[in-house]
Design an enzyme around this catalytic site. Structure first.
Site, PDB file in Angstrom:
ATOM      1  N   GLU A 271       0.844  -1.199   0.000  1.00  0.00           N
ATOM      2  CA  GLU A 271       0.000   0.000   0.000  1.00  0.00           C
ATOM      3  C   GLU A 271       0.879   1.249   0.000  1.00  0.00           C
ATOM      4  O   GLU A 271       1.828   1.306   0.787  1.00  0.00           O
ATOM      5  CB  GLU A 271      -0.911  -0.004   1.230  1.00  0.00           C
ATOM      6  N   HIS A 290      -7.665   1.492   1.925  1.00  0.00           N
ATOM      7  CA  HIS A 290      -7.520   1.179   3.354  1.00  0.00           C
ATOM      8  C   HIS A 290      -8.288   2.221   4.185  1.00  0.00           C
ATOM      9  O   HIS A 290      -7.762   2.773   5.158  1.00  0.00           O
ATOM     10  CB  HIS A 290      -6.035   1.132   3.763  1.00  0.00           C
TER      11      HIS A 290
END
Ligand code: GLV
Length: 325
Positions: A271, A290
């Site tokens: 990420e 997220h």
């Protein structure tokens, strides 16, 4: 190693997060406790030595433990605590509490939103909107919107978030089956609960599989080629747990092969998701960054936990709320 936790007037708290307004919300409580805030890993690295207590999540690096002589306590901002090396913290006498519960509603609501978005083909509608395209009715059943009532949802990780999701899902008339490490504690809001070892046996029943488990050595790569091949053809996968719970190469292959009809991913292995990732390009993959745990109440929820744990540390109580170490 046990060292006395510093009294209120000699305590310094570090708040370390890229965006959350923790210091601002903390200051409103008028505790008089000295604190500072950093907004990057580099800034945290520069100031780690000042903190007796640290409120942190993604900025934590295990090498900080050796460079933080005053640090006695970490209040995690995240519910998941896979980023903290237990051995490094223990070796330096640093206690750790998770933020389990702070984003329980948010993550469960996000998972439900993703389940509904996939079933109701909301991403496709939004893509069409961007093209000013009014899609006509569809004959092809595989491309038509679906009802979720009566379908089976398998919740992998029936903890607090999973339980909350089960409760929401029951309101949509889903049949809810869950897995957890210790199923003897009962199904709660779910219809059934089973031990983690039953996953492969349960997957063929599930129309929707939602991951709400922590990342542990047992859950790393849990949804790999074997699990994906066991899933019902046309099933949907929703991941609000950790990216590393899923084998991304196997996921990509299952999406390419068409056995998995759609996936909604709030977390991915790396990420931010790298530009070259094939996951960006699937029309039947919905990605959120997220953000499942995000809520406007986040700061205050974490500070409530922090204050409770500071109270316990000052009173010399053995157990912390949400204690990990
Ligand atoms: C978010 O991912 C959390 O662990 O709280």
């Amino acid at each position: 190693m046990t060292t006395q936790f510093p009294a209120k007037d000699s305590l310094t708290i570090g708040f370390a997060h890229v965006a959350y307004r923790l210091a601002e919300r903390f200051a409103l409580r008028n505790t008089g406790i000295r604190h500072f805030e950093v907004r990057s890993v580099d800034e945290l690295a520069a100031r780690i030595g000042e903190a007796d207590a640290l409120v942190v999540s993604g900025f934590w690096r295990n090498e900080f433990a050796a460079r933080a002589p005053r640090l006695r306590f970490i209040q995690s901002i995240s519910a998941g605590t896979d980023q903290y090396g237990r051995d490094a913290l223990k070796a330096h006498g640093i206690r750790l509490a998770s933020a389990q519960g702070v984003n329980e509603r948010a993550v469960a609501e996000h998972a439900m939103a993703l389940i509904l978005a996939l079933a109701r083909r909301i991403p496709e509608a939004r893509d069409n909107q961007a093209k000013r395209h009014w899609r006509g009715m569809v004959s092809d059943l595989a491309r038509r919107e679906e009802e979720i009532g009566g379908k089976t949802l398998l919740i992998v990780g029936l903890g607090r978030i999973g339980q909350r999701l089960a409760k929401l899902a029951k309101a949509f008339d889903l049949r809810v089956v869950g897995t957890k490490r210790d199923p003897s504690t009962g199904p709660g809001a779910a219809d059934e609960v089973h031990g983690n070892e039953r996953l492969l046996a349960l997957l063929p029943q599930a129309d929707i599989v939602a991951l709400t488990c922590p990342l542990t050595p047992e859950t790393e790569g849990l949804i790999g080629a074997k699990a994906l091949a066991t899933m019902k053809p046309g099933a949907h996968l929703v991941n609000v747990a950790r990216g590393r719970c899923v084998d991304e190469a196997a996921l990509t292959a299952a999406l390419e092969g068409g056995s998995l009809a759609a996936a909604a991913l709030d977390c991915v292995r790396e990420e931010p998701l790298p530009m070259h990732s094939p996951l960006w390009l699937f029309p039947n993959v919905l990605i959120t960054p997220h953000s499942a745990g995000e809520t406007r109440r986040y700061e205050d929820n974490v500070i409530d936990l922090l204050m409770e744990n500071l109270g316990r540390l000052w009173r010399g109580e053995a157990a912390l709320r949400n204690q990990i170490l």
